[in-house]
Enzyme design. Sequence first.
Site, short mmCIF file in Angstrom:
data_model
loop_
_atom_site.label_atom_id
_atom_site.label_comp_id
_atom_site.label_asym_id
_atom_site.label_seq_id
_atom_site.Cartn_x
_atom_site.Cartn_y
_atom_site.Cartn_z
N GLU A 46 43.62 53.07 42.41
CA GLU A 46 42.55 53.39 43.34
C GLU A 46 42.87 53.00 44.78
O GLU A 46 42.33 53.58 45.71
CB GLU A 46 41.25 52.70 42.89
CG GLU A 46 41.07 51.24 43.37
CD GLU A 46 42.11 50.28 42.80
OE1 GLU A 46 42.76 50.65 41.80
OE2 GLU A 46 42.26 49.17 43.36
N ASP A 84 38.41 45.12 41.26
CA ASP A 84 39.13 46.23 40.65
C ASP A 84 39.17 46.06 39.14
O ASP A 84 40.01 45.33 38.60
CB ASP A 84 40.55 46.31 41.22
CG ASP A 84 41.35 47.45 40.61
OD1 ASP A 84 40.74 48.32 39.94
OD2 ASP A 84 42.58 47.48 40.82
N LYS A 131 43.35 47.14 52.52
CA LYS A 131 42.67 47.52 51.27
C LYS A 131 41.56 46.52 50.96
O LYS A 131 41.80 45.33 50.81
CB LYS A 131 43.68 47.56 50.11
CG LYS A 131 43.04 47.78 48.72
CD LYS A 131 44.09 47.86 47.62
CE LYS A 131 43.44 47.93 46.23
NZ LYS A 131 44.44 47.93 45.13
N ASP A 150 42.92 53.54 37.85
CA ASP A 150 43.32 52.20 38.29
C ASP A 150 44.27 52.25 39.50
O ASP A 150 44.53 51.23 40.12
CB ASP A 150 43.98 51.45 37.12
CG ASP A 150 44.04 49.95 37.35
OD1 ASP A 150 43.38 49.48 38.31
OD2 ASP A 150 44.71 49.27 36.56
N ARG A 159 45.51 53.42 46.66
CA ARG A 159 46.08 54.51 47.46
C ARG A 159 45.04 55.58 47.78
O ARG A 159 45.12 56.25 48.79
CB ARG A 159 47.30 55.11 46.74
CG ARG A 159 47.01 55.68 45.38
CD ARG A 159 48.25 55.82 44.51
NE ARG A 159 48.66 54.55 43.90
CZ ARG A 159 49.71 54.43 43.11
NH1 ARG A 159 50.48 55.48 42.84
NH2 ARG A 159 50.02 53.25 42.59
N LYS A 213 41.23 48.05 32.94
CA LYS A 213 42.30 47.07 32.81
C LYS A 213 42.07 46.24 31.55
O LYS A 213 40.93 46.08 31.11
CB LYS A 213 42.29 46.12 34.01
CG LYS A 213 42.83 46.72 35.29
CD LYS A 213 42.81 45.70 36.41
CE LYS A 213 43.32 46.28 37.71
NZ LYS A 213 44.75 46.64 37.68
N1 BES Z 1 45.04 46.10 42.44
C1 BES Z 1 45.97 46.65 41.54
C2 BES Z 1 47.38 46.11 41.75
C3 BES Z 1 47.64 44.73 41.21
C4 BES Z 1 47.76 44.50 39.86
C5 BES Z 1 47.83 43.70 42.08
C6 BES Z 1 48.04 43.23 39.39
C7 BES Z 1 48.13 42.43 41.63
C8 BES Z 1 48.22 42.20 40.28
C9 BES Z 1 46.03 48.17 41.72
O1 BES Z 1 44.85 48.78 42.04
C10 BES Z 1 46.46 48.73 40.40
O2 BES Z 1 45.73 48.60 39.47
N2 BES Z 1 47.64 49.33 40.37
C11 BES Z 1 48.17 49.87 39.17
C12 BES Z 1 48.80 51.18 39.52
C13 BES Z 1 49.24 51.98 38.31
C14 BES Z 1 48.02 52.45 37.57
C15 BES Z 1 50.07 53.14 38.80
C16 BES Z 1 49.20 48.90 38.61
O3 BES Z 1 49.96 48.32 39.39
O4 BES Z 1 49.21 48.71 37.41
ZN ZN Z 2 43.49 47.63 43.03
MN MN Z 3 43.72 49.27 40.31
#
Ligand code: BES
Ligand code: ZN
Ligand code: MN
Length: 503
Positions: free
Chosen positions: A352, A273, A268, A350, A354, A280
């Site tokens: 993204e 992000d 990835k 968010d 996947r 966020k």
């Molecule tokens: N890059 C983030 C995951 C992440 C968050 C990694 C905090 C490390 C610390 C990913 O893109 C994301 O935002 N995932 C969301 C998914 C949710 C919206 C289903 C998450 O984990 O909040």
């Molecule tokens: Zn991310």
């Molecule tokens: Mn994200």
Amino acid sequence: MDFNVTSGTPEKQRTACLVIGVFEPRRLTAAGKTLNSAAGGHLAAILRRGDLEGKCGQTLLLHNVPGIHAERVLLVGCGREKELDEGKFRSIAASAAQRLDESGANEAVSYLSELPVGDRDLRWKVRQQLESTEDALYVFDRLRSEKEKKRRPLKKLTLAIEERTALAEARRGLAEGAAIAAGVRSARELGNLPGNICTPDYLARQAKSLARRSTRIDVRVLEERGMQRLGMGALLSVARGSRQPAKLIILEYRGGRKNARPVALVGKGVTFDSGGISLKPGQAMDEMKFDMCGAAAVLGTFEAVLDMQLPINLVGIIPATENLPDGQASKPGDVVTSMSGQTIEILNTDAEGRLILCDALTYAGRFKPDTVIDVATLTGACVIALGSHAAGLLANDQDLASELLDAGSYAADRAWQMPLWEDYQQQLDSNFADMANIGGREAGTITAACFLSRFTKDYRWAHLDIAGVAWKHGKEKGATGRPVPLLTQYLLDRCSKKTKKRG
Ligand code: BES
Ligand code: ZN
Ligand code: MN
């Protein structure tokens, strides 16, 4: 840093500093005892006075030790002998490195390889000392206007071993350790670079410069037009909100037989992000520059593999993009069509990772891979489940999962398996498309993997969620380079044909 191995007894070493272990309470190791005899009991006397208990990581620097050829002796606490394990061994090596680096000795001979660490062999101990030393002395200073210059930094570390006959084994550990440490270092460096420098294009250029090092490796970069032609609607939907064009970086390393099916590593590469329209919260949002650490780990692993010239065929696929909000950005409720033809309702922009990975995974199928492993900072839920010690591991093949768990445990870069049961799949049901891109609050890491599993039916596949292990927070904020050691070990193990069983 220059690393070497040598044999021979400590009192005869002509060096700026000897490194000797001390167990708690105040017990010299074998090399320490030899040295102590040559020094007429000098070390034992110092320990008796109580200057060093031997607690793990404690250090004591001695000058003018009589009867020996070394200018200094660094005593390093190793804790209780019975409690010495892999993690402690690494932190002992790291403490020694840090203390040496401040000592004024620019070179040293270390006897830490003699410490007993369960059934870990010499190759392992040499390798871990090398990796821990490089890890401990790493500084990210390329964006500072003035670099802090150490007066006499440690430049060369020689690892002493007891038996000459073990030199070959030690040299093997040295070569592997150097390759892995270099891969880890590059991954850390890339991870630490900010989003305004490390853009998708920067990652692509980085991959290309890796390819210039060897004729065994080729790199291609697919532009957005090319992705459009392939129907990568999911990947492109993430890139819509960004002014930085997305890149699909494809690396091919040919070290194996011409028609041997490759292993594919998919990383990835979200260079920042923000969450997109599902923005966020502001707190610690800067850390989302680390959202390309999967990509960095793939590049770092390629570097290590190239360095060792492993006899395998390896493919790397890195979907690289930013995730930002904009008038053009995807919105919650949008439905996109992935390269596989499956449609996706984007309920949260968010989620993204996947979306870009699913198209990269479909693309991976073109290489007729034997095995595909994707590496991604995919879910905050993984950090909640496992903290920062283990990566989350999910796989559609138990043999592959077990091999990765073993590799991680040997490489001191552990993963922990979570279930990929059918029962979780229904959380991705959508009223408007084949699937939604989120599965609700429960089991977030698993439902993310469930989403990916719908695009990996044609091959053996494992997913590593590295959200908790790829970087550290707080005062030590910075990329770790994980899971380069795990991935490289897995590939090393494949090459040695898995005949030998390790503990
Ligand atoms: N890059 C983030 C995951 C992440 C968050 C990694 C905090 C490390 C610390 C990913 O893109 C994301 O935002 N995932 C969301 C998914 C949710 C919206 C289903 C998450 O984990 O909040
Ligand atoms: Zn991310
Ligand atoms: Mn994200």
